[in-house]
Design a protein around this motif. Structure first.
Motif, PDB file in Angstrom:
ATOM      1  N   SER A   1      -0.012   2.194  -5.550  1.00 46.31           N
ATOM      2  CA  SER A   1       0.248   3.585  -5.184  1.00 46.31           C
ATOM      3  C   SER A   1      -0.659   4.330  -4.210  1.00 46.31           C
ATOM      4  O   SER A   1      -0.726   5.074  -3.464  1.00 46.31           O
ATOM      5  CB  SER A   1       0.602   4.319  -6.274  1.00 46.31           C
ATOM      6  OG  SER A   1       0.973   5.704  -6.001  1.00 46.31           O
ATOM      7  N   GLY A   2      -2.056   4.198  -4.905  1.00 43.35           N
ATOM      8  CA  GLY A   2      -3.052   4.759  -4.000  1.00 43.35           C
ATOM      9  C   GLY A   2      -3.930   3.914  -3.047  1.00 43.35           C
ATOM     10  O   GLY A   2      -4.729   4.366  -2.465  1.00 43.35           O
ATOM     11  N   LEU A   3      -3.297   2.813  -2.711  1.00 48.78           N
ATOM     12  CA  LEU A   3      -3.765   1.837  -1.691  1.00 48.78           C
ATOM     13  C   LEU A   3      -3.436   2.128  -0.353  1.00 48.78           C
ATOM     14  O   LEU A   3      -2.446   2.714  -0.137  1.00 48.78           O
ATOM     15  CB  LEU A   3      -3.814   0.420  -2.000  1.00 48.78           C
ATOM     16  CG  LEU A   3      -4.021  -0.120  -3.185  1.00 48.78           C
ATOM     17  CD1 LEU A   3      -3.713  -1.445  -3.490  1.00 48.78           C
ATOM     18  CD2 LEU A   3      -5.523   0.211  -3.605  1.00 48.78           C
TER      19      LEU A   3
ATOM     20  N   ALA B   1       0.840  -1.121   0.010  1.00 47.77           N
ATOM     21  CA  ALA B   1      -0.089   0.032  -0.092  1.00 47.77           C
ATOM     22  C   ALA B   1       0.808   1.511   0.059  1.00 47.77           C
ATOM     23  O   ALA B   1       1.694   1.532   0.976  1.00 47.77           O
ATOM     24  CB  ALA B   1      -0.778   0.016   1.156  1.00 47.77           C
ATOM     25  N   GLY B   2       0.731   1.956  -1.118  1.00 50.66           N
ATOM     26  CA  GLY B   2       1.675   3.119  -1.264  1.00 50.66           C
ATOM     27  C   GLY B   2       1.254   4.625  -0.452  1.00 50.66           C
ATOM     28  O   GLY B   2       1.725   5.248  -0.328  1.00 50.66           O
ATOM     29  N   ALA B   3      -0.359   4.609  -0.303  1.00 48.74           N
ATOM     30  CA  ALA B   3      -0.808   5.624   0.008  1.00 48.74           C
ATOM     31  C   ALA B   3      -0.582   5.706   1.657  1.00 48.74           C
ATOM     32  O   ALA B   3      -0.814   6.807   2.282  1.00 48.74           O
ATOM     33  CB  ALA B   3      -2.351   5.742  -0.037  1.00 48.74           C
TER      34      ALA B   3
ATOM     35  N   VAL C   1       5.880   8.888   2.379  1.00 47.39           N
ATOM     36  CA  VAL C   1       4.689   8.419   1.454  1.00 47.39           C
ATOM     37  C   VAL C   1       4.729   8.851   0.105  1.00 47.39           C
ATOM     38  O   VAL C   1       4.613   8.271  -0.867  1.00 47.39           O
ATOM     39  CB  VAL C   1       3.308   8.679   2.228  1.00 47.39           C
ATOM     40  CG1 VAL C   1       2.081   8.655   1.165  1.00 47.39           C
ATOM     41  CG2 VAL C   1       3.078   7.866   3.516  1.00 47.39           C
ATOM     42  N   ALA C   2       5.030  10.275  -0.041  1.00 46.92           N
ATOM     43  CA  ALA C   2       5.012  10.913  -1.388  1.00 46.92           C
ATOM     44  C   ALA C   2       6.298  10.349  -2.102  1.00 46.92           C
ATOM     45  O   ALA C   2       6.299  10.094  -3.285  1.00 46.92           O
ATOM     46  CB  ALA C   2       5.158  12.147  -1.184  1.00 46.92           C
ATOM     47  N   GLY C   3       7.598  10.289  -1.490  1.00 49.23           N
ATOM     48  CA  GLY C   3       8.661   9.729  -2.264  1.00 49.23           C
ATOM     49  C   GLY C   3       8.388   8.296  -2.636  1.00 49.23           C
ATOM     50  O   GLY C   3       8.918   8.101  -4.088  1.00 49.23           O
ATOM     51  N   ILE C   4       8.048   7.386  -1.957  1.00 51.42           N
ATOM     52  CA  ILE C   4       7.651   5.917  -2.387  1.00 51.42           C
ATOM     53  C   ILE C   4       6.602   5.788  -3.682  1.00 51.42           C
ATOM     54  O   ILE C   4       6.477   5.060  -4.372  1.00 51.42           O
ATOM     55  CB  ILE C   4       7.344   4.735  -1.291  1.00 51.42           C
ATOM     56  CG1 ILE C   4       8.419   5.126  -0.142  1.00 51.42           C
ATOM     57  CG2 ILE C   4       7.253   3.511  -1.693  1.00 51.42           C
ATOM     58  CD1 ILE C   4       9.934   4.981  -0.685  1.00 51.42           C
TER      59      ILE C   4
END
Length: 435
Positions: free
Chosen positions: A265-267, A204-206, A402-405
C-alpha cells in the motif's frame, strides 16, 4: 480515445513504418543566430531505460547539429511533473520542452488551460502527422474541452507502451510453474507460490501500478462499448456494473489470498521495480517502460513477459508526449529536438534498447528481447486491445484512484464503498465538460 481500427493502425506504425523522420533540420533562426542559446528540457525517463538512452543520444545529436545551443536537461519525477505542471507552466520557471503524460486529465487539461503550444502547423510541416497515423495521433490531439482524439496537436508521442506481466523464469522453474495462458492457470500459478510462502505479485499502491491491476481486472469483463463510454464519454458508465465491480472485488480478494502483499500500500513504483530486479517476486504487472531497464540491470536470473491471461484488452497507448509550453522562449529549438527524436537513428536505438518505436527501420531491430516486446505489442494492437489508462478521464483522477486502491489493499473500505469514491469525481467531470 480508441476508435474503430485505430489500434490496428497503431500496430502497423510501430514497426512497419519505413518513412524517414525529418532528422532534426534546423529552423532559420537556429541556423543564423550567432548568440549562444539554451534549450531547457525536462523528462522523467530512467537513464538505463530505453527512452532514457534514446533521449540522451538525441541530446548529443541536437548539440552537434546546433553548435551555438546547449541543452539544459533536468531529470524530473513522474509524480513531480504530474502534480505541479499547471502551476509551473503558468510561471517563468517553465521549460522549453518537456515530457508529459498523455490523456484528458493531463495533456488535455493543460491544453484547455492554454498552457501548451499548438503544434498543428509544425506537425504538418515536419511530417510528424505522416509518421504518426491513425491511433498514434489519438493522444496527440485535443479539442476545446481537452478531450483527446480530435482537434489541435498539443503533443508528439514517439514510442508505444502497454502493460504486461513480467516474470522471473528461475522462480517459475524452481516452483515448477508453467507460463499461464488462461486466467484460471494464472490464479493457479499464484496459488502455487502462496503455498510455498512466496508472494506472487510485486506492486506499488502509492503510485500507478496497483490501480493498473484493478483496471486490468475490470478489462477482463469489458467490451469496446464500455471502454468508449469510460474513456471517450460515449455512453454512461455504471461503476457498480460488472466491470468495475469485478475489478474491485477480485483485487480485494487477491490481497486476502496473499497474491498481493498488504505492505505494498505504501510502496512506490521504483520500490516495486527494484524488488523485482532483486528477485523478490515471481511476477510484476506493469508497463513496457521497465523493459529496457530490466534488460540492462537484471543479471542474476532469467526473465520474460506475457500478456495478461484471459483478456483481449490491456492498459496501453502511444507513449508520453513531448509538449512545448506556451511560455517557451525557444520554440523553434524545441521543434528541432522533437524532430531528432523522430529520426531513424534515434528510433532504431529506442527499439534495440527495449522500447517500442513508432518510426524505426524494421531491419534495424536486431535485439532478441526487443523483438519479443514488439511482437507482444503487435499482437495486442492487432486485436484492437489498447485500453488507455484508468486515470485519464478526469483531472485529478490519478490521486483518486491511488487512494481508492490503497483502501482495497489495506482493507479499510469495502469494494463497493471504493467504487462510490471513484465514481463521484468521474461524474463531476462529466458535468463540468457538459456531458
Amino acid at each position: 480515445m480508441v476508435k474503430s481500427r485505430a489500434a490496428a493502425a497503431l500496430a502497423v506504425a510501430v514497426l512497419l513504418l519505413s518513412a524517414c523522420g525529418s532528422g532534426g533540420s534546423e529552423t532559420p533562426s537556429a541556423q543564423n543566430s550567432s548568440q549562444p542559446r539554451t534549450l531547457k528540457l525536462w523528462h522523467y525517463e530512467s537513464a538505463e531505460g530505453a527512452m532514457g538512452k534514446a533521449w540522451a543520444e538525441a541530446i548529443k545529436k541536437f548539440e552537434a547539429s546546433h553548435p551555438n545551443v546547449k541543452i539544459k536537461f533536468e531529470a524530473k519525477g513522474f509524480e513531480q511533473i504530474q502534480k505541479t505542471a499547471s502551476m509551473v507552466l503558468n510561471s517563468d520557471e517553465a521549460p522549453d520542452i518537456m515530457e508529459y503524460n498523455k490523456g484528458n486529465a493531463t495533456a488535455g487539461l493543460l491544453s484547455k488551460q492554454g498552457l501548451l503550444t499548438d503544434l498543428s502547423e509544425e506537425a504538418a510541416k515536419r511530417g510528424w502527422d505522416k509518421l504518426l497515423p491513425g491511433g498514434l495521433q489519438t493522444t496527440a490531439k485535443y479539442d476545446d474541452r481537452g478531450v483527446m482524439g480530435s482537434g489541435k496537436w498539443y503533443g508528439v508521442p514517439n514510442y508505444g507502451e502497454f502493460v504486461m506481466v513480467y516474470y522471473n523464469k528461475d522462480l517459475f522453474d524452481k516452483h515448477k510453474v508453467q507460463v499461464p495462458t488462461t486466467f484460471e492457470q494464472f490464479t493457479a500459478a499464484m496459488d502455487t507460490f502462496v503455498k510455498a510462502g512466496v508472494t506472487p505479485l510485486g506492486t506499488a499502491g502509492a503510485e500507478y501500478p496497483a490501480q493498473q491491476i484493478f483496471y486490468q481486472l475490470a478489462l477482463t469483463k469489458a467490451q469496446k462499448p464500455w471502454l468508449e463510454a469510460f474513456q471517450s464519454y460515449k455512453g454512461k458508465v455504471d461503476f457498480h456494473g460488472p466491470e468495475f465491480t469485478y475489478g474491485a472485488d477480485t483485487f480485494a480478494d487477491w490481497v486476502k489470498k496473499g497474491y498481493i502483499a498488504k505492505n505494498s500500500s505504501g510502496l512506490k513504483a521504483e520500490d516495486m521495480g527494484v524488488a523485482f530486479m532483486n528477485g523478490k517476486f515471481p511476477m510484476m504487472i506493469s508497463g513496457s517502460w521497465w523493459y529496457g531497464r530490466f534488460a540492462s540491470e537484471i543479471k542474476k536470473f532469467e526473465w520474460g513477459h506475457f500478456l495478461f491471461p484471459g483478456a483481449t484488452m490491456s492498459p496501453g497507448s502511444s507513449g508520453n508526449l513531448w509538449v512545448v509550453p506556451e511560455k517557451s522562449e525557444n520554440k523553434d529549438l524545441a521543434y528541432d529536438f522533437i524532430d531528432i527524436t523522430m529520426s531513424k537513428d534515434i528510433q532504431n536505438l529506442l527499439g534495440n534498447s527495449g522500447g517500442v518505436p513508432v518510426a524505426a527501420d524494421p531491419a534495424a531491430i536486431t535485439d532478441a528481447k526487443s523483438k519479443e516486446l514488439i511482437e507482444s505489442f503487435n499482437k495486442l494492437t492487432s486485436q484492437d486491445g489498447l485500453a488507455f489508462y484508468p486515470d485519464w478521464p478526469a483531472p485529478g483522477y490519478y490521486d483518486v484512484l491511488v487512494a481508492g486502491i490503497q483502501n482495497l489493499i489495506n482493507g479499510s473500505k469495502a469494494p463497493a464503498a471504493v467504487l462510490d469514491e471513484i465514481a463521484k469525481p468521474y461524474e463531476d467531470n462529466l458535468a463540468d465538460i457538459g456531458n
